[in-house]
Design an enzyme around this catalytic site. Sequence first.
Site, mmCIF file in Angstrom:
data_model
loop_
_atom_site.group_PDB
_atom_site.id
_atom_site.type_symbol
_atom_site.label_atom_id
_atom_site.label_comp_id
_atom_site.label_asym_id
_atom_site.label_seq_id
_atom_site.Cartn_x
_atom_site.Cartn_y
_atom_site.Cartn_z
ATOM 1 N N HIS A 112 -4.179 28.846 29.061
ATOM 2 C CA HIS A 112 -4.869 29.387 30.247
ATOM 3 C C HIS A 112 -5.486 30.803 30.067
ATOM 4 C CE1 HIS A 112 -1.111 31.518 30.755
ATOM 5 N NE2 HIS A 112 -1.684 32.461 31.638
ATOM 6 N N SER A 149 1.025 36.768 29.696
ATOM 7 C CA SER A 149 0.724 35.337 29.359
ATOM 8 C C SER A 149 0.574 35.435 27.785
ATOM 9 C CB SER A 149 -0.181 34.958 30.093
ATOM 10 O OG SER A 149 0.008 34.703 31.554
ATOM 11 N N GLY A 150 0.909 34.189 27.228
ATOM 12 C CA GLY A 150 0.424 33.725 25.954
ATOM 13 C C GLY A 150 1.401 34.482 24.789
ATOM 14 N N ASP A 164 -0.075 24.099 27.891
ATOM 15 C CA ASP A 164 -0.619 25.320 27.794
ATOM 16 C C ASP A 164 -0.304 25.949 26.659
ATOM 17 O OD1 ASP A 164 -1.745 27.673 28.879
ATOM 18 O OD2 ASP A 164 -0.042 28.425 30.131
#
Length: 318
Positions: free
Chosen positions: A96, A240-241, A144
């Site tokens: 994402h 995120s990530g 994801d």
Amino acid sequence: MRRRFRAGLPACGVLLALLSELLPDALSDVIPIDECGTRPVVDEIATGSRIIGGHDAQLGAWPWQVSLQLYNFGVGYVHVCGGSLINHNSVLTAAHCVKKSDPGFWNAVIGMHHLYRYQAHTRKSRVRAILVHSNFDHSTFKNDVALFKLIDSIKFNEYIQPVCLPNGPLPVTNETPCYISGWGNTVEKGRLRDVLQEAQVDIFPSVLCNQIDWYAGIVTKDMFCAGAESGGIDSCQGDSGGPLTCYFPDATKYYLVGITSFGLGCGRPKLPGIYTLTAHYRTWINSQIFLFDRAIDRSISHVLIIWTLWWLTLHNVL
């Protein structure tokens, strides 16, 4: 002056000799098995409070932490997501995070502590390709996971190291120290932190996370929850990530157990962060790296063969 060759050396032998000089020993490395998951400049096990609320990580504490930065016209490169260095030219992150699929808009910065102050050991690389899981679902965040393949081969040093990837499920217990890190917001709807933050988190069983007053069944077998039941310890926007790593004393290494994926708000009670379970994607990661690197190797080999044939023809060797 023309280059001289031994008498009787056939043209194909000349071609092979030249190619052996031109081709590097290894165009890219596989995922390290032995040399991974160590923190050369930080001996002790990490201890800290939280990303939400603020806790600066020590310089060199998370040497696999990557800042993935997207180019914005009129602004320049801006931190968007975190990532984890898993070999010399591969960064694992969340699908994402890929706001733009054109790799030309992205930079990866490794060995960074302060977002706007690079150290001597900090390395920056353009991105060669972005490989997003083909079954990533934007609505549920299932699968994801994504890989950023770098143009440059990153040399490891005391402040830059790859993280270990689990080959299968790891025995994470209540006694296993697990951590998240990133430059994300320290309060919900806040702003990015300049200095890398860290947090120690608890990992919750899916049966608890899927209770009606928690996430009510949306956590799948490819995900897990981590944070604090009472809230206040969590990842947030901008994290995120990034990595959720756990330390395993028997191996004396840190393993990438999870990839920061999503959550409802930041630091809310009974709504901890949700992470992609890395172990479920080891086959996908291996296959993507192998196929991509093999294709690059072949394309470089073809270019070198064509160049060599042209050179030999020009110098009347063939």
